[in-house]
Scaffold this active site. Structure first.
Site: not given
Ligand code: ARG
Length: 459
Positions: A23, A156, A277, A283, A290
Site C-alpha cells: 500500500s 420546473h 473550442s 465559443k 461542468e
Molecule cells: N496497509 C494496511 C491497511 O491499509 C495496514 C494494516 C496492515 N495490517 C495487517 N494486519 N496486514 O489497512
C-alpha cells in the site's frame, strides 16, 4: 521487498502477491500522521516506563529527523517497503539501531493504520471546512450586494415568481452552512484515539491510552479495541458529507451553466474561468462548472465503494479495509479542488442585472400577486386564481404582460381591478412585500444576512 513479518515464513512472497498487497504507493500520503502518531506512542511508552526515557527520546529524535528529511526532500519514501509504517520503522532502525526496534511495543499496524487514517481525515475535515468558509464568505458578499437584483425564481425550470439574486444565492448559503455543520459533527464523533487497541484485543502492556489521546489532540481513547481497528464509519460519514457538498455544488454549477448560456445571459463567466473550442472560434465554455458537476459522480462512487467494501467484513481487522484509502484520498482532493475552483469562478463572474430583471418581468411571474390583489379586495382565492388564469390566457393571445393591459381590459375580466393594481403587481412590489423571514424581501433578507454574518464570525 522489505517486510516486517518475515520470521514465520520459509519462502519469499510472490512478486505479484507483494505488489497486490502493498500500500506504500498510496499510504505514503499520510507519512506525517504516521510519524506524529509514532512520536506520541513513543512518548507514552517512555512516560509509562514501558521503555526507558532515554530510549523514548532517541526514538522521538529519530522520528523527527525522518519527518523533516522527508519534508525537505532529503529522504525519499521508497516503494520497496510494503507500507508507510514499514518504511518509517525500518528507516528509524537504520538510523538509530536496535532502540528503534522498541517503537512497535504494544502496537499493531491495525491500530496504527486506524490512527493514521483518522488523523489524516481529521486534518482534511478542517481543511475542507476552511474552504467552505471561504466559499460562504463569497456567497455572503454576493448576497449583501444583490438585495435588489431582481431575477425570476423557477419551479420546473419555468418562471414562477420574482426573487432576487441575493435570495437565490442565499439558498446555497443555507446548504453550505449545513454542510459545514455536518463536518463539525463528524469531527466530534471521530475524534477519539484508536491507538492502543493493538491487533484487536488491546495489550498486556500498561499503556496510558489517555495520554496518547491527549498528545494527539483527541477527546479521549476509543472504548472497544475490536471496534477501534475495524471502524471505518467515520470515513463513510465523511464521504457522505462530501457527496452532499458535491451535490450542492453540482446543482449550483448546473444553474451557472444555464445562466451563462447564450439564451439566458444572466451572468458571464470570466475569461480566466472559461475555455474555448478547438474548432468553433466563437465559443466560451463553462468547463469549470461542468467539471464540478461531473466530478460529483466520482465522489458518490467513493461513498458507494466503501459502503460496499465494508458491508460483509467480519470483526475485527481484515485487509479489505486497505481499500478505504485511495478512494477517500481521491474524494477529499476532488472536493477540495471543486470548492476552491467553484469559489474562484463565482467570485469573478459578471452579473447581467438588466437581463435578469427583464427576464423576471416576462413570463407572468406576477400572476400570483395579481391573484392576491383580488383576494385582498374580497375575492375568494380559488375564484381569484381562475380570474387570473383567464387574464394570463388573454395576455398570451394578445402578446402582452399583465401590467401592459389597460384598466379597461383588466376590468372586463374583473371589475374588482382598480388603478392601484399596477403598483400591486410591479416587480418591485412583488419582491419587496415578501418580508416574512426566509422570503426574498429586503427586510427579511437583511435579517438573514445578519444571522449569516454572526455564523461566519463564529466559525
Ligand atoms: N496497509 C494496511 C491497511 O491499509 C495496514 C494494516 C496492515 N495490517 C495487517 N494486519 N496486514 O489497512
Amino acid at each position: 521487498m522489505a517486510q516486517l513479518w518475515g520470521g514465520r515464513f520459509t519462502k519469499e512472497t510472490d512478486q505479484l502477491v507483494y505488489n497486490f498487497n502493498a500500500s506504500i504507493s498510496f499510504d505514503q500520503k499520510f507519512y506525517k500522521q504516521d510519524i506524529n502518531g509514532s512520536i506520541a506512542h513513543a512518548t507514552m511508552l517512555g512516560e509509562t516506563g514501558i521503555i526507558t526515557k532515554e530510549e523514548a527520546d532517541k526514538i522521538i529524535e529519530g522520528l523527527k529527523g525522518i519527518l523533516s528529511d522527508v519534508e525537505e526532500g532529503k529522504l525519499e519514501i521508497s516503494p520497496k517497503y510494503e507500507d508507510i509504517h514499514s518504511f518509517v520503522e525500518a528507516t528509524l532502525i537504520d538510523r538509530i539501531g536496535d532502540t528503534g526496534k522498541k517503537l512497535h511495543t504494544g502496537r499493531s499496524r491495525n491500530d496504527q493504520v486506524a490512527l493514521d487514517m483518522r488523523l489524516y481525515t481529521r486534518d482534511e475535515v478542517v481543511a475542507i471546512k476552511d474552504l467552505l468558509k471561504e466559499l460562504m464568505t463569497t456567497l455572503h458578499n454576493l448576497m449583501k450586494d444583490n438585495l435588489d437584483t431582481y431575477m425570476p425564481g423557477f419551479t420546473h425550470l419555468q418562471k414562477a415568481q420574482p426573487v432576487t439574486f441575493a435570495h437565490h444565492v442565499g439558498a446555497y448559503m443555507e446548504m453550505f452552512k449545513r454542510d459545514f455543520d455536518r463536518l463539525s459533527d463528524i469531527y466530534d464523533r471521530m475524534n477519539y484515539c484508536p491507538l492502543g487497541a493493538g491487533a484487536l484485543a488491546g495489550t498486556t502492556y500498561p499503556l496510558d491510552r489517555k495520554l496518547t489521546a491527549d498528545l494527539l489532540g483527541f477527546y479521549g481513547p476509543t472504548l472497544n479495541s475490536m471496534d477501534s481497528v475495524s471502524d471505518r464509519d467515520y470515513v463513510i460519514e465523511l464521504l457522505s458529507a462530501l457527496s452532499t457538498i458535491c451535490m450542492h455544488l453540482s446543482r449550483f454549477s448546473e444553474e451557472i451553466i444555464i445562466w451563462n448560456s447564450n439564451e439566458y445571459q444572466f451572468i458571464e463567466l470570466d475569461d480566466s474561468y472559461s475555455t474555448g473550442s478547438s474548432i468553433m472560434p466563437q465559443k466560451k465554455n463553462p468547463d469549470i462548472a461542468e467539471l464540478v458537476r461531473g466530478k460529483t459522480g466520482r465522489v458518490y462512487g467513493a461513498l458507494v465503494s466503501i459502503l460496499t467494501t465494508m458491508k460483509g467484513i467480519p470483526l475485527a481487522y481484515n485487509k479489505d479495509m486497505q481499500e478505504d484509502k485511495e478512494l477517500t484520498f481521491d474524494a477529499i482532493d476532488t472536493v477540495k479542488g471543486c470548492i476552491a475552483l467553484f469559489n474562484g469562478m463565482i467570485s469573478t463572474m459578471k452579473l447581467n442585472k438588466e437581463n435578469m430583471k427583464v427576464s423576471a418581468m416576462k413570463g407572468f411571474t406576477n400572476a400570483t400577486d395579481a391573484a392576491d390583489y383580488l383576494v385582498k379586495n374580497g375575492v375568494p382565492f380559488r375564484d381569484a386564481h381562475g380570474i387570473i388564469g383567464q387574464l394570463v390566457l388573454y395576455c398570451i393571445d394578445n402578446g402582452k404582460a399583465i401590467e401592459e393591459l389597460s384598466i379597461d381590459e383588466l376590468q372586463k375580466i374583473s371589475p374588482v381591478f382598480k388603478d392601484d393594481i399596477y403598483d400591486a403587481i410591479s416587480l418591485k412590489t412583488c419582491v419587496e412585500k415578501r418580508n416574512t423571514i426566509g422570503a426574498p424581501g429586503p427586510e427579511a433578507m437583511k435579517q438573514v444576512i445578519e444571522i449569516n454574518e454572526e455564523f461566519l464570525k463564529n466559525i
